[in-house]
Design an enzyme around this catalytic site. Structure first.
Site, PDB file in Angstrom:
ATOM      1  N   GLY A  14    -110.042  91.809  33.838  1.00 20.95           N
ATOM      2  CA  GLY A  14    -109.097  92.737  32.824  1.00 20.95           C
ATOM      3  C   GLY A  14    -110.118  93.538  32.023  1.00 20.95           C
ATOM      4  N   GLU A  33    -117.897  88.095  25.963  1.00 17.49           N
ATOM      5  CA  GLU A  33    -117.677  86.756  26.416  1.00 17.49           C
ATOM      6  C   GLU A  33    -118.201  85.621  26.308  1.00 17.49           C
ATOM      7  OE1 GLU A  33    -115.468  86.019  29.451  1.00 17.49           O
ATOM      8  OE2 GLU A  33    -116.321  84.336  29.252  1.00 17.49           O
ATOM      9  N   CYS A  41    -111.150  84.218  37.804  1.00 22.33           N
ATOM     10  CA  CYS A  41    -111.369  84.964  39.974  1.00 22.33           C
ATOM     11  C   CYS A  41    -112.350  85.013  39.651  1.00 22.33           C
ATOM     12  CB  CYS A  41    -110.614  86.637  39.526  1.00 22.33           C
ATOM     13  SG  CYS A  41    -110.923  87.133  40.745  1.00 22.33           S
ATOM     14  N   CYS A  46    -109.798  82.591  42.215  1.00 24.48           N
ATOM     15  CA  CYS A  46    -109.769  83.489  43.413  1.00 24.48           C
ATOM     16  C   CYS A  46    -110.756  83.848  44.657  1.00 24.48           C
ATOM     17  CB  CYS A  46    -108.865  85.354  43.163  1.00 24.48           C
ATOM     18  SG  CYS A  46    -108.109  85.982  41.780  1.00 24.48           S
ATOM     19  N   LYS A  49    -111.791  79.758  45.145  1.00 28.34           N
ATOM     20  CA  LYS A  49    -111.000  78.940  45.873  1.00 28.34           C
ATOM     21  C   LYS A  49    -110.323  80.025  47.557  1.00 28.34           C
ATOM     22  CE  LYS A  49    -106.876  81.524  46.650  1.00 28.34           C
ATOM     23  NZ  LYS A  49    -106.279  81.935  45.229  1.00 28.34           N
ATOM     24  N   ALA A 113    -115.030  85.068  20.900  1.00 26.29           N
ATOM     25  CA  ALA A 113    -114.886  86.589  19.802  1.00 26.29           C
ATOM     26  C   ALA A 113    -113.585  85.829  18.672  1.00 26.29           C
ATOM     27  CB  ALA A 113    -115.392  87.936  20.099  1.00 26.29           C
ATOM     28  N   TYR A 175     -98.430  78.323  43.515  1.00 23.73           N
ATOM     29  CA  TYR A 175     -99.696  78.728  44.522  1.00 23.73           C
ATOM     30  C   TYR A 175    -101.094  78.086  44.741  1.00 23.73           C
ATOM     31  CZ  TYR A 175    -102.175  81.640  41.666  1.00 23.73           C
ATOM     32  OH  TYR A 175    -102.528  81.885  40.840  1.00 23.73           O
ATOM     33  N   GLU A 179    -102.067  75.622  47.429  1.00 19.60           N
ATOM     34  CA  GLU A 179    -103.039  76.201  47.955  1.00 19.60           C
ATOM     35  C   GLU A 179    -104.383  75.144  48.076  1.00 19.60           C
ATOM     36  OE1 GLU A 179    -103.194  80.720  46.782  1.00 19.60           O
ATOM     37  OE2 GLU A 179    -104.738  79.483  45.357  1.00 19.60           O
ATOM     38  N   ARG A 196     -91.786  68.498  41.343  1.00 19.68           N
ATOM     39  CA  ARG A 196     -90.289  68.667  40.302  1.00 19.68           C
ATOM     40  C   ARG A 196     -89.052  69.234  41.606  1.00 19.68           C
ATOM     41  NH1 ARG A 196     -90.403  70.449  34.301  1.00 19.68           N
ATOM     42  NH2 ARG A 196     -90.909  72.040  35.106  1.00 19.68           N
ATOM     43  N   ALA A 339    -100.791  87.441  47.664  1.00 19.11           N
ATOM     44  CA  ALA A 339    -100.826  85.888  48.639  1.00 19.11           C
ATOM     45  C   ALA A 339    -100.806  85.236  48.402  1.00 19.11           C
ATOM     46  CB  ALA A 339    -101.235  86.478  50.008  1.00 19.11           C
ATOM     47  N   HIS A 433    -100.822  96.697  69.687  1.00 18.18           N
ATOM     48  CA  HIS A 433    -100.673  95.529  70.895  1.00 18.18           C
ATOM     49  C   HIS A 433    -102.088  95.583  71.461  1.00 18.18           C
ATOM     50  CE1 HIS A 433     -98.506  93.295  73.536  1.00 18.18           C
ATOM     51  NE2 HIS A 433     -99.307  93.225  74.639  1.00 18.18           N
ATOM     52  N   GLU A 438     -97.378  93.669  65.496  1.00 11.84           N
ATOM     53  CA  GLU A 438     -97.002  94.597  65.491  1.00 11.84           C
ATOM     54  C   GLU A 438     -95.564  94.410  65.565  1.00 11.84           C
ATOM     55  OE1 GLU A 438     -97.004  95.770  70.244  1.00 11.84           O
ATOM     56  OE2 GLU A 438     -98.094  93.149  69.660  1.00 11.84           O
TER      57      GLU A 438
HETATM   58  C1  LIG Z   1    -107.610  78.909  41.154  1.00 10.37           C
HETATM   59  C2  LIG Z   1    -106.764  80.059  40.541  1.00 10.37           C
HETATM   60  C3  LIG Z   1    -106.644  80.614  41.786  1.00 10.37           C
HETATM   61  C4  LIG Z   1    -106.200  81.494  41.852  1.00 10.37           C
HETATM   62  N1  LIG Z   1    -105.783  82.977  42.532  1.00 10.37           N
HETATM   63  C5  LIG Z   1    -105.866  83.818  42.748  1.00 10.37           C
HETATM   64  C6  LIG Z   1    -105.475  84.777  43.748  1.00 10.37           C
HETATM   65  O1  LIG Z   1    -105.610  84.437  45.633  1.00 10.37           O
HETATM   66  N2  LIG Z   1    -105.348  86.254  43.768  1.00 10.37           N
HETATM   67  C7  LIG Z   1    -105.314  86.758  42.682  1.00 10.37           C
HETATM   68  O2  LIG Z   1    -104.638  88.744  42.643  1.00 10.37           O
HETATM   69  N3  LIG Z   1    -105.687  86.136  41.102  1.00 10.37           N
HETATM   70  C8  LIG Z   1    -105.954  84.835  41.339  1.00 10.37           C
HETATM   71  N4  LIG Z   1    -105.668  84.045  40.257  1.00 10.37           N
HETATM   72  C9  LIG Z   1    -105.664  84.500  38.929  1.00 10.37           C
HETATM   73  C10 LIG Z   1    -106.602  85.337  38.056  1.00 10.37           C
HETATM   74  O3  LIG Z   1    -107.525  84.805  38.772  1.00 10.37           O
HETATM   75  C11 LIG Z   1    -105.846  85.871  37.095  1.00 10.37           C
HETATM   76  O4  LIG Z   1    -104.768  86.975  37.629  1.00 10.37           O
HETATM   77  C12 LIG Z   1    -107.229  87.137  36.686  1.00 10.37           C
HETATM   78  O5  LIG Z   1    -108.410  85.807  36.543  1.00 10.37           O
HETATM   79  C13 LIG Z   1    -106.646  87.483  35.136  1.00 10.37           C
HETATM   80  O6  LIG Z   1    -107.400  88.194  33.899  1.00 10.37           O
HETATM   81  P1  LIG Z   1    -107.935  87.768  33.388  1.00 10.37           P
HETATM   82  O7  LIG Z   1    -108.567  89.386  32.480  1.00 10.37           O
HETATM   83  O8  LIG Z   1    -106.231  89.185  32.632  1.00 10.37           O
HETATM   84  O9  LIG Z   1    -108.080  87.050  32.432  1.00 10.37           O
HETATM   85  P2  LIG Z   1    -109.608  86.174  32.938  1.00 10.37           P
HETATM   86  O10 LIG Z   1    -110.294  86.225  34.146  1.00 10.37           O
HETATM   87  O11 LIG Z   1    -109.120  84.511  32.410  1.00 10.37           O
HETATM   88  O12 LIG Z   1    -110.768  86.540  31.671  1.00 10.37           O
HETATM   89  C14 LIG Z   1    -110.590  85.588  30.586  1.00 10.37           C
HETATM   90  C15 LIG Z   1    -112.100  86.078  29.685  1.00 10.37           C
HETATM   91  O13 LIG Z   1    -111.602  85.388  28.485  1.00 10.37           O
HETATM   92  C16 LIG Z   1    -112.966  84.801  28.254  1.00 10.37           C
HETATM   93  N5  LIG Z   1    -112.720  84.627  26.942  1.00 10.37           N
HETATM   94  C17 LIG Z   1    -111.657  83.524  26.357  1.00 10.37           C
HETATM   95  N6  LIG Z   1    -111.308  83.456  24.953  1.00 10.37           N
HETATM   96  C18 LIG Z   1    -112.066  84.499  24.078  1.00 10.37           C
HETATM   97  C19 LIG Z   1    -112.599  84.509  23.419  1.00 10.37           C
HETATM   98  N7  LIG Z   1    -111.976  84.053  22.094  1.00 10.37           N
HETATM   99  N8  LIG Z   1    -113.984  85.460  23.040  1.00 10.37           N
HETATM  100  C20 LIG Z   1    -114.515  85.359  23.889  1.00 10.37           C
HETATM  101  N9  LIG Z   1    -114.497  85.478  25.758  1.00 10.37           N
HETATM  102  C21 LIG Z   1    -112.916  84.810  24.824  1.00 10.37           C
HETATM  103  C22 LIG Z   1    -112.480  83.561  29.253  1.00 10.37           C
HETATM  104  O14 LIG Z   1    -113.942  82.589  29.132  1.00 10.37           O
HETATM  105  C23 LIG Z   1    -112.132  84.159  30.425  1.00 10.37           C
HETATM  106  O15 LIG Z   1    -113.393  85.042  31.220  1.00 10.37           O
HETATM  107  C24 LIG Z   1    -106.354  82.581  39.991  1.00 10.37           C
HETATM  108  C25 LIG Z   1    -106.264  81.905  39.138  1.00 10.37           C
HETATM  109  C26 LIG Z   1    -106.259  80.388  39.321  1.00 10.37           C
HETATM  110  C27 LIG Z   1    -106.922  80.072  38.471  1.00 10.37           C
END
Ligand SMILES: Cc1cc2nc3c(=O)[nH]c(=O)nc-3n(C[C@H](O)[C@H](O)[C@H](O)COP(=O)(O)OP(=O)(O)OC[C@H]3O[C@@H](n4cnc5c(N)ncnc54)[C@H](O)[C@@H]3O)c2cc1C
Length: 456
Positions: A14, A33, A41, A46, A49, A113, A175, A179, A196, A339, A433, A438
């Protein structure tokens, strides 16, 4: 004048999209970061994985190939080779994320931060101010509060194990647990899955949950429902997990996959007067604004739909709204196709049968079959597809599938459902097909009707 128009905390799915889009609209943007660019991800979610799911599939494919005349394909798996190749790919992706950010003019800070006050952040050893701030700090794995919890691992660790454990006890029914059960089992480990509930994947369609439990069992994963943890101990290098009913499980690795909590601890949200829910999630309105109108939160930290494409869409839409309000990009957050990369995968879009039944009469169409590939391979792997149609409008309000390629198919079904497709639209679409897909357009016979009482 602040140092930045926008500062993003967190370089994950995000945060990176939000920062890039805001900069492309002309804003002066900084991003911090603390761990790895690309966030969960790319580094511990993702992407690695999915690579490991694919690695696990090759073993089964090599066995299945015998049914098609191939001889001698079965071999042994080299865990180190997989982890090395996976790490190389992740490094490549990290580099792409940095290049994308730099290329759009975002200033990068490799540091943690935290808030000093509502407009000022401590970023490493510097204090930086911003007109607007986006919290995109994601989530973190939950550890159980039992004695010996530190002897276990969570998903962050699972991607870097020094070797494939011969026996794994996986705790959790979500999930990620399902997985990893498929990954470890597919690579040759013995796997016990403890959860659970009565079935894994709470919140998913009940019949799909049952079918998934059967598929896991067919893969050789041992299922243990309705468990409560007591303690974990080390017995001469072996992990022994005790349940509250006295049962115990020995394994090389005990893996806790108990969900994720929003990552807000120590962020100083109190100094910025940003309100959080009891579980630490940042509370936001529909425009992702927090209790401070100039501070926003996107992605997992707001704990809504914790998926990468959702975090990306939220970040992108927020940047558009703040810096290019004339041309905002719009997403549909209902229904959201998603998924589970289990063996075989499970994909879903829209309402479950139980949810649909609460809203009124709905027709259920189901089909179960053995895919062509597995008639030849002899592998016990069935496909189960289900379509839920609102009787009054004839719109398809739910689609669920367990079976090969489910995730790939559900993306297209998601487009149709977002566009409001009816059952008649599905029926008049010509099939491809011979495919499993299908079946979506040849579901002629209604299996049953539900929700009649809700309408009465
Ligand atoms: C094992 C696993 C498998 C997944 N598989 C899927 C999938 O198949 N498909 C899917 O859609 N989603 C999947 N997800 C979920 C997906 O990874 C998250 O929904 C997505 O990464 C969320 O993005 P985000 O930007 O909110 O946070 P993140 O991607 O978690 O990013 C947050 C970042 O902020 C940084 N951060 C935190 N605090 C601070 C700070 N104070 N200062 C600076 N940096 C900081 C962290 O280091 C991190 O890099 C999976 C998650 C896991 C754990």
């Amino acid at each position: 004048m602040h140092d930045f128009d926008l500062f993003v905390i967190g370089g994950g799915s995000g945060g990176v999209r939000c920062a890039r889009m805001a900069a492309s609209h002309g804003a002066r943007v900084g991003i911090a970061e603390e761990r790895h660019w690309g966030g969960t991800c790319v580094n511990v979610g993702c992407v690695p994985k999915k690579l490991m799911v694919q690695a696990a599939e090759y073993g089964a494919w090599a066995q299945d190939a015998a049914g098609f005349g191939w001889c001698g394909l079965e071999g042994t798996h080299d865990w180190n080779a997989l982890i090395t190749a996976k790490n190389k790919e992740i490094e490549r992706l990290n580099g792409i994320y940095v290049k994308l950010l730099q290329g759009s003019g975002v200033k990068l800070f490799e540091a943690r931060a935290t808030f000093i006050d509502p407009h000022t952040l401590q970023v490493g050893d510097r204090a930086l101010s911003a007109d607007r701030i986006v919290i995109a700090t994601g989530g973190a794995p939950i550890w159980p509060t039992i004695p010996g919890t530190e002897l276990g691992i969570v998903s962050d660790n699972a991607f870097f194990l020094p070797s494939l454990p011969r026996r794994v006890v996986l705790v959790g029914g979500g999930y990620i647990a399902v997985e990893f059960a498929g990954i470890f089992r597919g690579l040759g480990a013995e796997v016990d899955l403890l959860y659970r509930q009565k079935l894994p994947l709470r919140g998913f369609d009940e019949a799909m949950r049952e079918a998934l439990a059967e598929a896991l069992t067919a893969q050789g994963v041992r299922l243990h429902p309705s468990v409560l943890l007591d303690r974990l101990e080390d017995i001469g290098g072996v992990r022994r997990l005790h349940l509250s009913d006295g049962r115990q499980f020995d394994a090389e690795t005990v893996f806790f996959a108990l969900g994720r909590d929003p990552n807000t601890a120590g962020l100083g949200l109190d100094k910025a007067a940003v309100a959080v829910a009891p579980n630490g999630a940042v509370i936001v309105d529909a425009a992702h604004a927090t209790s401070q109108p100039h501070i926003f939160a996107i992605g997992d930290v707001s704990n809504k739909l914790n998926l990468t494409p959702v975090a990306i869409a939220e970040g992108h839409a927020l940047a558009d709204r703040l810096f290019a309000p004339a041309h905002p990009r719009d997403w549909s957050f209902s229904p959201v196709p998603t998924a589970v990369f289990s063996v075989p995968p499970l994909a879903t879009c829209g309402l479950t049968e139980a949810q649909a039944a609460l809203r009124g009469p709905a027709d259920i169409y189901e089909v179960r079959f053995t895919p062509m590939r597995h008639i030849m391979s002899g592998r016990c792997r069935k496909t189960f597809m289900k379509l839920i149609v609102d009787q009054a409008s004839q719109r398809v309000v739910g689609a669920h599938m367990l079976g090969d390629d489910a995730a790939e198919m559900m993306q297209a079904i998601g487009v149709a459902m977002t566009a409001g497709a009816t059952k008649q639209d599905f029926d008049r679409t010509i099939g491809i097909h011979p495919t499993g897909a299908e079946e979506w357009v040849t579901l002629r016979t209604r299996t049953r009707t539900v929700g009649v009482q809700a309408a009465a």
